[in-house]
Design an enzyme around this catalytic site. Structure first.
Site, mmCIF file in Angstrom:
data_model
loop_
_atom_site.group_PDB
_atom_site.id
_atom_site.type_symbol
_atom_site.label_atom_id
_atom_site.label_comp_id
_atom_site.label_asym_id
_atom_site.label_seq_id
_atom_site.Cartn_x
_atom_site.Cartn_y
_atom_site.Cartn_z
ATOM 1 N N SER A 250 0.860 -1.182 0.000
ATOM 2 C CA SER A 250 0.000 0.000 0.000
ATOM 3 C C SER A 250 0.891 1.224 0.000
ATOM 4 O O SER A 250 1.951 1.225 0.631
ATOM 5 C CB SER A 250 -0.883 0.050 1.259
ATOM 6 O OG SER A 250 -1.999 -0.788 1.128
ATOM 7 N N GLU B 77 -0.906 18.821 -5.648
ATOM 8 C CA GLU B 77 -2.161 18.834 -6.394
ATOM 9 C C GLU B 77 -3.034 17.623 -6.044
ATOM 10 O O GLU B 77 -3.753 17.105 -6.878
ATOM 11 C CB GLU B 77 -1.869 18.853 -7.900
ATOM 12 C CG GLU B 77 -1.143 20.087 -8.390
ATOM 13 C CD GLU B 77 0.382 20.048 -8.162
ATOM 14 O OE1 GLU B 77 0.866 19.024 -7.637
ATOM 15 O OE2 GLU B 77 1.058 21.031 -8.483
ATOM 16 N N SER B 78 -2.995 17.127 -4.825
ATOM 17 C CA SER B 78 -3.824 16.040 -4.282
ATOM 18 C C SER B 78 -3.017 14.766 -3.989
ATOM 19 O O SER B 78 -2.071 14.828 -3.229
ATOM 20 C CB SER B 78 -5.080 15.783 -5.093
ATOM 21 O OG SER B 78 -5.895 16.966 -5.065
ATOM 22 N N HIS C 42 -3.121 0.174 -3.750
ATOM 23 C CA HIS C 42 -3.180 -0.996 -2.876
ATOM 24 C C HIS C 42 -3.147 -2.212 -3.785
ATOM 25 O O HIS C 42 -3.930 -2.277 -4.734
ATOM 26 C CB HIS C 42 -4.462 -1.012 -2.044
ATOM 27 C CG HIS C 42 -4.647 0.254 -1.265
ATOM 28 N ND1 HIS C 42 -3.917 0.526 -0.131
ATOM 29 C CD2 HIS C 42 -5.418 1.334 -1.480
ATOM 30 C CE1 HIS C 42 -4.257 1.721 0.321
ATOM 31 N NE2 HIS C 42 -5.169 2.230 -0.477
ATOM 32 N N CYS D 38 -5.534 18.108 -8.853
ATOM 33 C CA CYS D 38 -6.365 19.302 -8.970
ATOM 34 C C CYS D 38 -5.611 20.373 -9.728
ATOM 35 O O CYS D 38 -4.405 20.262 -9.960
ATOM 36 C CB CYS D 38 -6.814 19.797 -7.600
ATOM 37 S SG CYS D 38 -5.489 20.403 -6.574
#
Lengths: 139, 139
Positions: A58, A65-66, A71, A86
């Site tokens: 994971s 930007e986010s 996983h 974003c």
């Protein structure tokens, strides 16, 4: 002025029928996810990856930007990948392209979701992000 | 045997009209996201949070059952929240409930997406996760 603007684009990528060893390789996946983040044009600000026992990886790359997240379920040949950017500059599909080549899944499904649609929902009084940005600037 | 089983549940939560100060509070958000993760029944394995200038917080809680992520836009009163858990035990809606109380958005939209549906798509030969698990165990 369009009303379908949103703050972010979020691609949910389902990668099926990948090789076990690729999905269980912590270092390889971490490098690939960072490279994918950079290819979107984003700036990497933090990275957290984990290997699980007996199998599975994971990890998240936080970008300014986010984020990108993954996983893996090597035992099922499957990886759930999130590519969320974003702003107008970053393009999550460039990460998709890179990771498709890296993981070589035999089957991929994707869904692109617009996050943060700043419009009212009363069907009367739509407010575009641009007009909100203008009002924020004007404060 | 049902065919709508999936490895994970992923709630995309759009929280609108939240208070600016709540959305710009790095420590408060980090604590709330960790608490939310624990309420799902998940085990927290890693945490990465960032404050952006002039405003905004991003963060991820990696759990052994996938991840919770948040990105806030205090200037728009908006937060994009992802609550992704896998396995039968963890319940992402418990995190949703907790975070709804914490952020007190005036408007919320959600979408629950099943991740990792391990069925074939030829409309003929569906394979349930249970049968795949059995075949993995049998190897």
């Amino acid at each position: 002025m369009t009303n379908n603007q949103a703050l972010g684009k979020h691609i949910l990528m389902e990668a099926y029928d990948c090789e076990y060893d690729v999905l269980d390789d912590l270092r390889g996946i971490q490098s690939a996810m960072i490279e994918a983040a950079e290819r979107t044009g984003a700036t990497v600000v933090d990275v957290a990856f984990r290997k699980f026992e007996p199998y599975g990886v994971s990890g998240v790359v936080i970008i300014s930007e986010s984020h990108l997240a993954i996983h893996t379920w090597p035992e099922f040949g499957y990886a759930a990948i999130d590519l969320f950017t974003c702003g107008d500059k970053a393009d999550p599909w460039k990460a998709f392209e890179y990771l498709s080549n890296y993981f070589k899944p035999k089957k991929i499904t994707t869904m692109e979701i617009r996050r943060g649609s700043l419009v009212t929902t009363d069907n009367k009084n739509y407010v575009s992000i641009d007009s909100i940005r203008e009002s924020v600037k004007g404060e």
